[in-house]
Every structure is written in C-alpha cells, then in structure tokens.
Design a protein around this motif. Structure first.
Motif, PDB file in Angstrom:
ATOM      1  N   VAL A   1      -2.357   0.858   1.512  1.00  0.00           N
ATOM      2  CA  VAL A   1      -2.971   0.504   0.231  1.00  0.00           C
ATOM      3  C   VAL A   1      -4.458   0.836   0.310  1.00  0.00           C
ATOM      4  O   VAL A   1      -5.021   0.919   1.408  1.00  0.00           O
ATOM      5  CB  VAL A   1      -2.805  -1.004  -0.115  1.00  0.00           C
ATOM      6  N   THR A   2      -5.057   1.051  -0.832  1.00  0.00           N
ATOM      7  CA  THR A   2      -6.484   1.347  -0.883  1.00  0.00           C
ATOM      8  C   THR A   2      -7.196   0.203  -1.585  1.00  0.00           C
ATOM      9  O   THR A   2      -6.817  -0.173  -2.699  1.00  0.00           O
ATOM     10  CB  THR A   2      -6.737   2.659  -1.642  1.00  0.00           C
ATOM     11  N   ILE A   3      -8.188  -0.348  -0.909  1.00  0.00           N
ATOM     12  CA  ILE A   3      -9.028  -1.371  -1.548  1.00  0.00           C
ATOM     13  C   ILE A   3     -10.322  -0.691  -1.957  1.00  0.00           C
ATOM     14  O   ILE A   3     -10.974  -0.047  -1.125  1.00  0.00           O
ATOM     15  CB  ILE A   3      -9.361  -2.524  -0.589  1.00  0.00           C
TER      16      ILE A   3
ATOM     17  N   PRO B   1     -13.184  -7.294   1.816  1.00  0.00           N
ATOM     18  CA  PRO B   1     -14.556  -7.054   2.291  1.00  0.00           C
ATOM     19  C   PRO B   1     -15.474  -8.236   1.956  1.00  0.00           C
ATOM     20  O   PRO B   1     -15.218  -8.990   1.012  1.00  0.00           O
ATOM     21  CB  PRO B   1     -14.988  -5.807   1.534  1.00  0.00           C
ATOM     22  N   ASN B   2     -16.512  -8.352   2.729  1.00  0.00           N
ATOM     23  CA  ASN B   2     -17.455  -9.445   2.514  1.00  0.00           C
ATOM     24  C   ASN B   2     -18.443  -9.050   1.417  1.00  0.00           C
ATOM     25  O   ASN B   2     -19.577  -8.657   1.677  1.00  0.00           O
ATOM     26  CB  ASN B   2     -18.186  -9.743   3.826  1.00  0.00           C
TER      27      ASN B   2
ATOM     28  N   PRO C   1     -14.480 -13.805  -0.602  1.00  0.00           N
ATOM     29  CA  PRO C   1     -15.136 -12.761   0.172  1.00  0.00           C
ATOM     30  C   PRO C   1     -14.923 -12.971   1.667  1.00  0.00           C
ATOM     31  O   PRO C   1     -15.039 -14.087   2.167  1.00  0.00           O
ATOM     32  CB  PRO C   1     -16.612 -12.886  -0.219  1.00  0.00           C
ATOM     33  N   GLY C   2     -14.603 -11.897   2.357  1.00  0.00           N
ATOM     34  CA  GLY C   2     -14.378 -11.992   3.795  1.00  0.00           C
ATOM     35  C   GLY C   2     -13.036 -12.591   4.165  1.00  0.00           C
ATOM     36  O   GLY C   2     -12.707 -12.694   5.344  1.00  0.00           O
ATOM     37  N   GLY C   3     -12.252 -12.981   3.180  1.00  0.00           N
ATOM     38  CA  GLY C   3     -10.933 -13.565   3.462  1.00  0.00           C
ATOM     39  C   GLY C   3      -9.871 -12.494   3.568  1.00  0.00           C
ATOM     40  O   GLY C   3     -10.148 -11.348   3.941  1.00  0.00           O
ATOM     41  N   SER C   4      -8.665 -12.884   3.250  1.00  0.00           N
ATOM     42  CA  SER C   4      -7.582 -11.904   3.270  1.00  0.00           C
ATOM     43  C   SER C   4      -6.583 -12.261   2.172  1.00  0.00           C
ATOM     44  O   SER C   4      -6.554 -13.405   1.704  1.00  0.00           O
ATOM     45  CB  SER C   4      -6.892 -11.883   4.630  1.00  0.00           C
TER      46      SER C   4
END
Lengths: 105, 163
Positions: free
Chosen positions: A49-51, A75-76, A34-37
C-alpha cells in the motif's frame, strides 16, 4: 464545537477502534494518531500500500500481507494532516483518506 | 401441320417524355434541391454555431499518456466522471504533476461543484483532500480557489455531523 481530540475519542469510543473506511480491495480506518499505526486489509492480489500526504504528495510504499490484516505505521505528522492510503496505480487506484488527529497532551 | 396467324394486341403507347427533355428535367430538379438544401443547411449550422456555448480549445499534448488523461478529466470530462475519479486525480496531481497549470482546473471544478450543488453526494475524504491541496499548494495567482476554502469547510462540517 468539537475538538480534534473529542472526535478521535468519539471515533474510538465504541470498541476501541476508529471508524472503518474502504471498499473493494482495501479496508482501513479513517482517523489515526501521528506516529501510531493502523490496521489495513487488502485484497489477495495486493502486496503493498502507498501512504501519501494528500497536501504535499510525499509518499512511502509499505509491503503488506495479501488478503490479511497488516499493521502499518503512520508518519509522525502534525495533527490535522490528511493522508491517503492507496492500492493500485493511475486513475483506477483505490484510495482511502485518513485524517491524522493529534491527541491532547 | 397447319400454321394459323395470331394477332397480339399491343398496348397503347403512353405519353412519354423524350429522353433529352427527361434528362434536363431530372438534372434541373437535382440542382435546385442541392441549392435549396445547401442554403438551408448553411443557415441552420450558422445559427447553431452562434447559439452553442464556447467550445474548450483542444488541450495541448504533453506526450505523457497519464498527464493527457488527467488533463482531459480536469477540463473536458463530465463532472460526474471527474467526481468518480476525484481521489486518484487529486492524488496523482499532487504527487506527480504538481506544477501542471491545467490540472488546477479540475480542482477548480470539483470545489465549485461541491459548494454550489449541496445536493451532490460527496465523500468527506474528498473535501478534506481538496481543502488540504488548496491551502497547501494553491498558487498565489489563483486566489479564487483560496476564497472557496471557508465554504468548503462549512461543507466539511456538515458531512462530519452525525445524521
């Protein structure tokens, strides 16, 4: 029984990266923090792209470099959340499922 | 120049029916065939209709091409086609048509098949998304879907195990 952190550790144990998922048009990892990439590689005809949160449907579209690797933010969200990273629209969209696993504190 | 008479032997006249009688005979045969064929066709059709599984009623049109296609996938499409497009189906369902009751039948078919057919090759991601959608957005009036979550979790754990 393996914990979520163990699974994340196992996934990254080999070469520091998570397992790859994908196919024609899009490649990325299948686990993330979470919060990463995560690194995403799309085909030469795709520019975004769609997350999306696979449970709530909330989504965000992120521009990416066609045909190249691009780091996109995760996203976190709470650990255990299932996200989808997709290109294209409708029933022909190509989708990779990414599980968010929170590392232990 | 001299002209000699030539006699040509005519063939014997065959036994032919008078035109009226032939017409009546052909008409009668045709009518009899029609009656017998119709009766046989009706009885066969009636028997088959009784034995056939109950047909799905026609899906109501929503005047939205995408939604109609998703509804067709959810209800009428062969299960293999639904599995082939399962991830886009679930993605669009939750992001655009969250309140459509008919699309839940697609979730129902997918989860049922995954649980009841262990031989079906299933992607771990699909099981994760199904569990997430059933737990996160299933309606209270649809408890049977929530009842399937434990079995889906078992299948998820099987897919996670290294082979």
């Amino acid at each position: 029984m393996t914990s979520a952190t163990d699974r994340l550790r196992e996934a990254r144990a080999i070469d520091g990266s998570a397992p790859q998922g994908g196919g024609e048009g899009i490649r990325t990892v299948t686990v993330a923090s979470p919060g990463g990439s995560v690194m995403v590689n799309v085909g030469p005809n795709e520019s975004s792209v769609t997350i999306a949160n696979a449970t709530t449907g909330a989504s965000v579209t992120i521009p990416v470099a066609p045909g190249k690797d691009t780091q996109i933010p995760i996203p976190n969200v709470p650990g255990g959340t299932v996200l989808t990273i997709s290109i294209g629209v409708g029933t022909t969209a190509r989708i990779i499922v990414v599980q968010v696993i929170a590392p232990s504190p | 120049m001299r002209i000699a008479p030539v006699y040509v032997i005519a063939p014997l006249a065959g036994k032919t029916l008078p035109t009226r009688r032939a017409f009546l005979l052909a008409s009668g045969t045709f009518l009899a065939g029609t009656v017998v064929g119709g009766a046989c066709g009706y009885s066969l059709g009636a028997a088959r209709a009784g034995a056939a599984p109950q047909q799905e009623p026609e899906l109501p049109s929503s005047n939205d091409v995408e939604l109609d296609e998703l509804r067709r996938l959810a209800v009428k499409a062969p299960i293999d086609e639904l599995f082939e497009k399962a991830l886009p189906f679930l993605h669009i369902r939750v992001s655009t048509y969250k309140n459509d009751e008919i699309l839940w039948r697609g979730v129902d078919r997918l989860s049922k098949e995954i649980i009841e057919n262990p031989g079906r090759r299933v992607d771990l991601g699909l099981v994760l998304v199904l569990i997430g959608q059933i737990e996160g957005t299933a309606r209270p009036e649809n408890p049977s879907l929530r009842d399937r979550v434990p079995a889906l979790r078992l299948r998820r754990d099987e897919l996670r195990r290294p082979r």
